[in-house]
Design a protein around this motif. Structure first.
Motif, PDB file in Angstrom:
ATOM      1  N   ARG A  95       0.833  -1.209   0.000  1.00  0.00           N
ATOM      2  CA  ARG A  95       0.000   0.000   0.000  1.00  0.00           C
ATOM      3  C   ARG A  95       0.866   1.257   0.000  1.00  0.00           C
ATOM      4  NH1 ARG A  95      -5.303  -0.842   0.985  1.00  0.00           N
ATOM      5  NH2 ARG A  95      -5.871  -2.861   1.818  1.00  0.00           N
ATOM      6  N   SER A  96       1.867   1.287   0.877  1.00  0.00           N
ATOM      7  CA  SER A  96       2.713   2.479   0.973  1.00  0.00           C
ATOM      8  C   SER A  96       3.504   2.694  -0.312  1.00  0.00           C
ATOM      9  CB  SER A  96       3.649   2.373   2.169  1.00  0.00           C
ATOM     10  OG  SER A  96       4.588   1.343   1.993  1.00  0.00           O
ATOM     11  N   VAL A 142       0.999   4.177  -2.855  1.00  0.00           N
ATOM     12  CA  VAL A 142       0.668   5.567  -2.517  1.00  0.00           C
ATOM     13  C   VAL A 142       1.839   6.478  -2.858  1.00  0.00           C
ATOM     14  CG1 VAL A 142       0.214   7.122  -0.576  1.00  0.00           C
ATOM     15  CG2 VAL A 142      -1.049   4.985  -0.764  1.00  0.00           C
ATOM     16  N   ALA A 158      -2.641   6.071  -6.139  1.00  0.00           N
ATOM     17  CA  ALA A 158      -2.698   6.457  -4.732  1.00  0.00           C
ATOM     18  C   ALA A 158      -4.021   6.043  -4.100  1.00  0.00           C
ATOM     19  CB  ALA A 158      -2.477   7.964  -4.582  1.00  0.00           C
ATOM     20  N   LEU A 179      -4.698   3.249  -1.105  1.00  0.00           N
ATOM     21  CA  LEU A 179      -5.370   3.542   0.162  1.00  0.00           C
ATOM     22  C   LEU A 179      -6.633   2.721   0.376  1.00  0.00           C
ATOM     23  CD1 LEU A 179      -5.023   7.419   0.306  1.00  0.00           C
ATOM     24  CD2 LEU A 179      -3.846   5.744   1.725  1.00  0.00           C
TER      25      LEU A 179
END
Length: 108
Positions: free
Chosen positions: A16-17, A20, A63, A67
């Motif tokens: 996820r990071s 993003v 992104a 999230l």
């Protein structure tokens, strides 16, 4: 939660990071040039403006997917976008984002 479950959750959060961060860099970089073009500080042909707008939309979508997407989507997108040499540099930038997202997503 066993240790392997914890490491699996950490990997999902890191995916996820990464997404993003990649989306933020792609969208943010293109938006800087689009803003400069709209204020007449930079003159670009319309083809480059369309290309930059496409990069901005793609970055925003990455992104948002990072999230709000499911864990399976995160792993597939991270695998699809991580086949290049630039990944090592992006992963260094993604680590602070991981530290921010970890408390949020590992509670679930």
């Amino acid at each position: 939660m066993t240790r392997s479950d914890k490491s699996q959750a950490s990997w999902g959060t890191y995916c996820r990071s990464y997404l993003v961060t990649l989306g933020g860099l792609l969208g943010g970089g293109s938006s800087v040039f689009l803003i400069a073009h709209s204020t007449d500080a930079l003159t670009l042909p319309w083809q480059f403006s369309v290309l930059l707008a496409t990069f901005l939309m793609a970055g925003t979508m990455l992104a948002l997917a990072g999230l709000f997407g499911t864990a399976e989507q995160m792993e597939r997108l991270a695998d699809a976008t991580s086949d290049y040499e630039l990944v090592e540099r992006i992963s260094v930038v993604a680590h602070p984002v991981y530290l921010i997202l970890r408390p949020i997503y590992e509670r679930r």
